[in-house]
Design a protein around this motif. Structure first.
Motif, mmCIF file in Angstrom:
data_model
loop_
_atom_site.group_PDB
_atom_site.id
_atom_site.type_symbol
_atom_site.label_atom_id
_atom_site.label_comp_id
_atom_site.label_asym_id
_atom_site.label_seq_id
_atom_site.Cartn_x
_atom_site.Cartn_y
_atom_site.Cartn_z
ATOM 1 N N LEU A 190 -11.768 15.342 50.535
ATOM 2 C CA LEU A 190 -13.165 15.735 50.708
ATOM 3 C C LEU A 190 -13.694 16.548 49.534
ATOM 4 C CD1 LEU A 190 -13.074 16.788 54.484
ATOM 5 C CD2 LEU A 190 -13.995 14.661 53.522
ATOM 6 N N GLY A 191 -12.804 16.907 48.601
ATOM 7 C CA GLY A 191 -13.223 17.713 47.473
ATOM 8 C C GLY A 191 -13.552 19.144 47.823
ATOM 9 N N ARG A 192 -12.911 19.696 48.856
ATOM 10 C CA ARG A 192 -13.191 21.060 49.301
ATOM 11 C C ARG A 192 -11.912 21.894 49.372
ATOM 12 N NH1 ARG A 192 -17.938 22.609 51.391
ATOM 13 N NH2 ARG A 192 -17.008 24.609 50.761
ATOM 14 N N LEU A 193 -11.134 21.876 48.315
ATOM 15 C CA LEU A 193 -9.915 22.685 48.307
ATOM 16 C C LEU A 193 -10.207 24.183 48.304
ATOM 17 C CD1 LEU A 193 -7.443 20.801 45.941
ATOM 18 C CD2 LEU A 193 -7.313 21.094 48.418
ATOM 19 N N ASP A 194 -11.447 24.579 48.074
ATOM 20 C CA ASP A 194 -11.794 25.995 48.150
ATOM 21 C C ASP A 194 -11.661 26.534 49.576
ATOM 22 O OD1 ASP A 194 -14.047 24.139 48.503
ATOM 23 O OD2 ASP A 194 -15.194 25.957 48.974
ATOM 24 N N LEU A 195 -11.534 25.631 50.558
ATOM 25 C CA LEU A 195 -11.389 26.045 51.959
ATOM 26 C C LEU A 195 -9.937 26.083 52.421
ATOM 27 C CD1 LEU A 195 -14.304 23.919 53.490
ATOM 28 C CD2 LEU A 195 -14.358 26.326 52.817
ATOM 29 N N VAL A 196 -9.005 25.850 51.520
ATOM 30 C CA VAL A 196 -7.590 25.762 51.902
ATOM 31 C C VAL A 196 -7.101 27.041 52.577
ATOM 32 C CG1 VAL A 196 -5.287 25.859 50.860
ATOM 33 C CG2 VAL A 196 -6.780 23.937 50.380
ATOM 34 N N MET A 197 -7.553 28.203 52.121
ATOM 35 C CA MET A 197 -7.055 29.455 52.679
ATOM 36 C C MET A 197 -7.276 29.528 54.184
ATOM 37 S SD MET A 197 -8.008 33.376 51.629
ATOM 38 C CE MET A 197 -9.640 33.321 52.357
ATOM 39 N N TYR A 198 -8.372 28.962 54.668
ATOM 40 C CA TYR A 198 -8.691 29.060 56.091
ATOM 41 C C TYR A 198 -7.864 28.080 56.918
ATOM 42 C CZ TYR A 198 -12.523 31.345 53.705
ATOM 43 O OH TYR A 198 -13.251 32.157 52.874
ATOM 44 N N THR A 199 -7.681 26.861 56.433
ATOM 45 C CA THR A 199 -6.816 25.932 57.178
ATOM 46 C C THR A 199 -5.354 26.360 57.089
ATOM 47 O OG1 THR A 199 -6.619 24.479 55.244
ATOM 48 C CG2 THR A 199 -8.369 23.996 56.812
ATOM 49 N N MET A 200 -4.963 26.930 55.943
ATOM 50 C CA MET A 200 -3.581 27.358 55.779
ATOM 51 C C MET A 200 -3.237 28.486 56.740
ATOM 52 S SD MET A 200 -1.650 28.283 52.210
ATOM 53 C CE MET A 200 -1.942 26.626 51.587
ATOM 54 N N ALA A 201 -4.218 29.314 57.097
ATOM 55 C CA ALA A 201 -3.976 30.370 58.076
ATOM 56 C C ALA A 201 -3.471 29.778 59.388
ATOM 57 C CB ALA A 201 -5.260 31.161 58.316
ATOM 58 N N GLY A 202 -4.101 28.680 59.830
ATOM 59 C CA GLY A 202 -3.620 28.030 61.040
ATOM 60 C C GLY A 202 -2.338 27.256 60.830
ATOM 61 N N SER A 203 -2.199 26.626 59.664
ATOM 62 C CA SER A 203 -0.999 25.824 59.391
ATOM 63 C C SER A 203 0.263 26.669 59.412
ATOM 64 C CB SER A 203 -1.141 25.134 58.029
ATOM 65 O OG SER A 203 -2.239 24.253 58.009
ATOM 66 N N PHE A 204 0.189 27.895 58.929
ATOM 67 C CA PHE A 204 1.366 28.762 58.873
ATOM 68 C C PHE A 204 1.873 29.161 60.257
ATOM 69 C CE2 PHE A 204 0.875 30.584 54.305
ATOM 70 C CZ PHE A 204 1.343 29.380 53.805
ATOM 71 N N CYS A 205 1.081 28.909 61.297
ATOM 72 C CA CYS A 205 1.566 29.172 62.661
ATOM 73 C C CYS A 205 2.755 28.281 63.005
ATOM 74 C CB CYS A 205 0.446 28.969 63.667
ATOM 75 S SG CYS A 205 -0.926 30.149 63.495
ATOM 76 N N ALA A 206 2.934 27.192 62.257
ATOM 77 C CA ALA A 206 4.062 26.288 62.500
ATOM 78 C C ALA A 206 5.398 26.937 62.177
ATOM 79 C CB ALA A 206 3.891 25.016 61.668
ATOM 80 N N LEU A 207 5.393 28.110 61.562
ATOM 81 C CA LEU A 207 6.642 28.804 61.247
ATOM 82 C C LEU A 207 7.260 29.480 62.466
ATOM 83 C CD1 LEU A 207 5.548 30.506 57.901
ATOM 84 C CD2 LEU A 207 7.239 28.676 58.134
ATOM 85 N N TYR A 208 6.513 29.616 63.536
ATOM 86 C CA TYR A 208 6.937 30.461 64.657
ATOM 87 C C TYR A 208 7.566 29.670 65.806
ATOM 88 C CZ TYR A 208 4.280 34.278 62.543
ATOM 89 O OH TYR A 208 3.823 35.253 61.687
ATOM 90 N N ALA A 209 8.357 30.413 66.597
ATOM 91 C CA ALA A 209 8.821 29.992 67.931
ATOM 92 C C ALA A 209 9.808 28.831 67.932
ATOM 93 C CB ALA A 209 7.616 29.646 68.822
ATOM 94 N N HIS A 210 10.495 28.580 66.836
ATOM 95 C CA HIS A 210 11.425 27.445 66.810
ATOM 96 C C HIS A 210 12.697 27.703 67.618
ATOM 97 C CE1 HIS A 210 9.351 24.784 63.986
ATOM 98 N NE2 HIS A 210 8.892 25.887 63.440
#
Length: 574
Positions: A54-74
């Protein structure tokens, strides 16, 4: 009722040395390191590649905040993991929302650092109180602190928060996906750990006598008791007691308990063979002395459900042992952030996050983490200097670099924190470049300065903010252990439920060891009742062994346990 034997007067209080030996030594990797590593890569790649298209990598910080939740509860069974991951996503969303609203309302760096320090303390306290496990509060603090210093308008906040929710939804799906292939994987691993720990204890104990167990055997026994307790907790979180797979695993945890109760009669080779059989998705191994059709009682379920559960508020209310650590976090993060501002660093949140990353259960562990953080970050900036030319070739290369570093961080961090930091540091620096590429030299200098400032002031805050409650926590744990032991002995005498009392005694012994370990690493601490702890643990484990043998004998789970029940009861009374 039996009681712990009298102990000598405690040793005078003294300032404990802060160690250097062994702080950087690599350990054994986690047996599930590849799960958070692969999960975070998948959960991050999906939104990152979408934003690239989409050409909007400036928004990565906000999606990455949710993506990093995948590190938990394994480590949690999937039913419990679904709830835990939902709460992690909710907590991350709330942290992002507070940070973005604050950033949109003020540009004062003094105010932003203060809010970041308070957020870090709250995140640390809640993660410890809920026992969410690795990576704890650090991801929350990193994301929220960076968001505080991201230029923002109030009208942009809802859209950016929605991106975090979307990233969190992807992370939730990625974290739950393995349930389709191996629905009882976490419980199988927890049971295997209990069997391995019990085998290690029986082998360590083999060279000692029952009266002279030795420090190595004591340590192995505490580790095995903790692993068995964790296995039961995992089974308790899976659902209804009648689930066949759970009952099959419970039989094996019973064998681990019996090995703790009678190590001389246990077969470590059999324990390890059963543990090996839990790999993959095959049938759960069945101990040879279980008759076909025999119904084993699932020990501990009623005790866990009937026992009073402390609310979250009680864990963080005034008087909680978590509050001194929260105060250290707030003070250390504020000092680090303001010192970075005073030095003219453009990203004071790096110093704040460095300080927040240090705080562990006591000063000694905090010092260890400080050394590891500094070494890892210094090596990490060198890694960034080597990676930056490739990452700057284009946005696709930047995404690939971040994904590889995220995987490497999880692959290495369980061996030693500094090794994981070697990958985390360049990844954090690259994340700042999704909006625009920057000069590597400037980023490196600022990161090094913020690392040194944050580590120095973070450790200083840990030393200056004392934790006098650590010794009080030992006293409470001792009292709880004595009460649990007395109730277990009453059950052995026929005046109560042995199974329920034994389960509570096991939990009390695990809590006592955790409280003693935490207090042992504090500075400015009054003399600790070390001998009383040792005596209470020995008496508690004798009684616990008697309860396990009695239960096993009543349920027809082994002639050796039935034959030793009376002797174990007499030993517990001694």
């Amino acid at each position: 009722m039996s009681s712990a034997p009298p102990s000598p007067s405690p040793r005078p209080a003294r300032i404990r040395r802060l160690p250097l030996a062994g702080v950087l030594r690599p350990g054994k990797p986690s047996d599930i390191w590849f799960k958070p590593a692969s999960s975070v890569v998948v959960a991050t790649a999906i939104p990152n590649l979408t934003l690239l298209a989409l050409g909007r990598l400036d928004l990565v910080m906000y999606t990455m905040a949710g993506s990093f939740c995948a590190l938990y509860a394994h480590n949690l069974p999937y039913a419990a993991r679904a709830r835990a991951l939902a709460w992690v996503v909710a907590g991350m969303t709330a942290s992002i929302a507070v940070a973005l609203v604050t950033a949109s309302l003020t540009a004062s760096a003094v105010v932003l650092v203060a809010v970041g320090a308070v957020l870090a303390a709250a995140q640390k306290t809640l993660c410890d109180a809920t026992r969410i496990g690795p990576p704890g509060h650090l991801i929350f603090t990193f994301i929220s602190s960076a968001s505080l210093f991201a230029p923002q308008t109030l009208g942009q906040v809802p859209g950016h928060v929605a991106l975090t929710v979307a990233g969190g939804a992807v992370a939730w799906l990625v974290g739950m996906a393995p349930a389709l292939v191996r629905p009882h994987g976490p419980e199988r691993r927890a049971t295997a750990r209990a069997l391995h720990a019990a085998a290690a204890y029986t082998e360590t104990r083999a060279a000692r006598t029952a009266q002279d167990s030795g420090p190595a055997a004591e340590k192995a026994r505490a580790a095995a008791a903790g692993a068995v307790h964790a296995a039961w907790q995992s089974l308790l979180a899976t659902g209804a007691p009648g689930v066949a797979a759970r009952r099959a695993l419970a039989r094996l945890v019973v064998r681990a308990e019996e090995a703790l109760a009678a190590p001389a009669a246990a077969d470590p080779a059999a324990l390890r063979s059963w543990a090996a059989g839990l790999r993959g998705t095959g049938a759960v191994p069945r101990p040879g002395d279980v008759r076909p059709g025999e119904e084993d009682e699932l020990l501990g379920v009623d005790a866990e459900l009937a026992g009073p559960k402390a609310s979250l508020w009680r864990r963080i209310a005034p008087g909680s042992p978590l509050l001194p650590i929260a105060l250290r976090t707030a003070v250390g993060c504020a000092l680090a952030g303001y010192a970075s501002l005073a030095l003219g660093i453009g990203r004071p949140y790096w110093a704040l996050v460095t300080a927040a990353s240090l705080y562990q259960a006591n000063v000694t562990l905090t010092w260890n983490r400080g050394v590891q953080r500094v070494v890892g970050n210094l090596v990490g900036v060198l890694a960034f200097a080597a990676i930056a030319p490739f990452a700057h070739l284009g946005h696709a290369e930047l995404i690939v670099s971040c994904l590889v570093l995220a995987f490497g961080a999880e692959a290495l961090i369980s061996r030693n924190y500094w090794m994981g930091s070697v990958c985390v540091t360049p990844m954090a620096l690259l994340v700042t470049e999704f909006a625009r590429f920057q000069q590597p030299g400037e980023l490196i200098v600022e990161r090094v300065v913020d690392t040194l400032v944050g580590a120095a002031l973070g450790v200083a805050a840990a030393v200056l903010v004392t934790n006098r409650r650590a010794a009080d926590q030992i006293e409470r744990a001792l009292a709880a252990t004595d009460l649990a032991r007395e109730r277990a002995e009453a059950g052995l005498a026929g005046a109560g439920a042995v199974d329920q009392a034994g389960r509570r005694l096991a939990a009390a012994l695990v809590d006592l060891r955790a409280a003693a370990d935490a207090a042992a690493g504090e500075w400015w601490q009054r003399a600790l009742p070390e001998q009383r702890v040792v005596d209470a643990e020995r008496a508690g484990h004798r009684t616990l062994a008697a309860t396990v043998r009695r239960r096993s004998g009543e349920n027809g789970q082994g002639t050796r346990a039935r034959a030793g029940a009376a002797d174990a009861w007499e030993g517990a009374r001694a």
